[in-house]
Design a protein around this motif. Sequence first.
Motif, PDB file in Angstrom:
ATOM      1  N   GLU A 137       0.857  -1.174   0.000  1.00  0.00           N
ATOM      2  CA  GLU A 137       0.000   0.000   0.000  1.00  0.00           C
ATOM      3  C   GLU A 137       0.901   1.234   0.000  1.00  0.00           C
ATOM      4  N   ARG A 138       0.945   1.927  -1.123  1.00  0.00           N
ATOM      5  CA  ARG A 138       1.837   3.078  -1.275  1.00  0.00           C
ATOM      6  C   ARG A 138       1.050   4.376  -1.227  1.00  0.00           C
ATOM      7  N   GLU A 139       1.579   5.341  -0.505  1.00  0.00           N
ATOM      8  CA  GLU A 139       0.902   6.636  -0.384  1.00  0.00           C
ATOM      9  C   GLU A 139       0.917   7.405  -1.695  1.00  0.00           C
TER      10      GLU A 139
ATOM     11  N   ASN B 130      -2.888  -0.281  -5.094  1.00  0.00           N
ATOM     12  CA  ASN B 130      -1.923  -1.127  -4.385  1.00  0.00           C
ATOM     13  C   ASN B 130      -1.087  -1.882  -5.404  1.00  0.00           C
ATOM     14  N   ALA B 131       0.185  -2.088  -5.086  1.00  0.00           N
ATOM     15  CA  ALA B 131       1.093  -2.793  -5.989  1.00  0.00           C
ATOM     16  C   ALA B 131       1.170  -4.260  -5.595  1.00  0.00           C
ATOM     17  N   ILE B 132       1.119  -5.142  -6.578  1.00  0.00           N
ATOM     18  CA  ILE B 132       1.322  -6.559  -6.314  1.00  0.00           C
ATOM     19  C   ILE B 132       2.818  -6.784  -6.135  1.00  0.00           C
TER      20      ILE B 132
ATOM     21  N   LYS C   7       3.452  -0.445   3.638  1.00  0.00           N
ATOM     22  CA  LYS C   7       2.776  -1.468   4.440  1.00  0.00           C
ATOM     23  C   LYS C   7       2.330  -2.590   3.505  1.00  0.00           C
ATOM     24  N   HIS C   8       2.634  -3.832   3.871  1.00  0.00           N
ATOM     25  CA  HIS C   8       2.295  -4.983   3.039  1.00  0.00           C
ATOM     26  C   HIS C   8       1.101  -5.721   3.623  1.00  0.00           C
TER      27      HIS C   8
ATOM     28  N   GLY D 275      -8.277  -3.844  -1.225  1.00  0.00           N
ATOM     29  CA  GLY D 275      -7.248  -2.832  -1.245  1.00  0.00           C
ATOM     30  C   GLY D 275      -7.035  -2.155   0.096  1.00  0.00           C
ATOM     31  N   SER D 276      -7.686  -2.599   1.134  1.00  0.00           N
ATOM     32  CA  SER D 276      -7.511  -1.975   2.446  1.00  0.00           C
ATOM     33  C   SER D 276      -6.258  -2.509   3.106  1.00  0.00           C
ATOM     34  N   GLY D 277      -5.729  -1.760   4.031  1.00  0.00           N
ATOM     35  CA  GLY D 277      -4.508  -2.151   4.735  1.00  0.00           C
ATOM     36  C   GLY D 277      -4.793  -3.087   5.870  1.00  0.00           C
TER      37      GLY D 277
END
Length: 156
Positions: free
Chosen positions: A100-102, A107-109, A137-138, A153-155
Amino acid sequence: MKTRKAFITLSLVVVSLVMLPAAHADEWDQASRLTFSQSVHIPGRVLPAGTYWFVLADGIGNRNIIQVFNSDRSTLYATVLAVTAERPHPTDNTTITFAERESMPANAIVTWFYPGDNSGHKFVYSRSEEQELARAKHQTIMATAPVNAQTTGSGD
């Protein structure tokens, strides 16, 4: 009566032999049908929400070239390089790890593991993206069915 029983038994054997190569092919190419409820980022591309097939490319030499197709496998969206990733214990389901990138809305796989394997695929991003992904955060998502994964897509 004996002839009919022999025919039914022979028919089941033939059906099993016909279906066996198809099952083996899925294991060889690790074809995984993944459904995302939001856009996801893969190296070089953002995939809109939807259903995609992640498949190892044909080829004996490199088992880390991943092709991403649309839901009916008629359109190739991307060919992605990866490196081997390891995990201590395999699971029965497809597993995807997201970062999860700001700086990005999608979100990136980061990794993809096929069911039953402890060796999987870590997607190769540019050096700057790799550094950003390392700080992100992964979240690991395990599919609810053997070859179908969903994420909101939530953290964590």
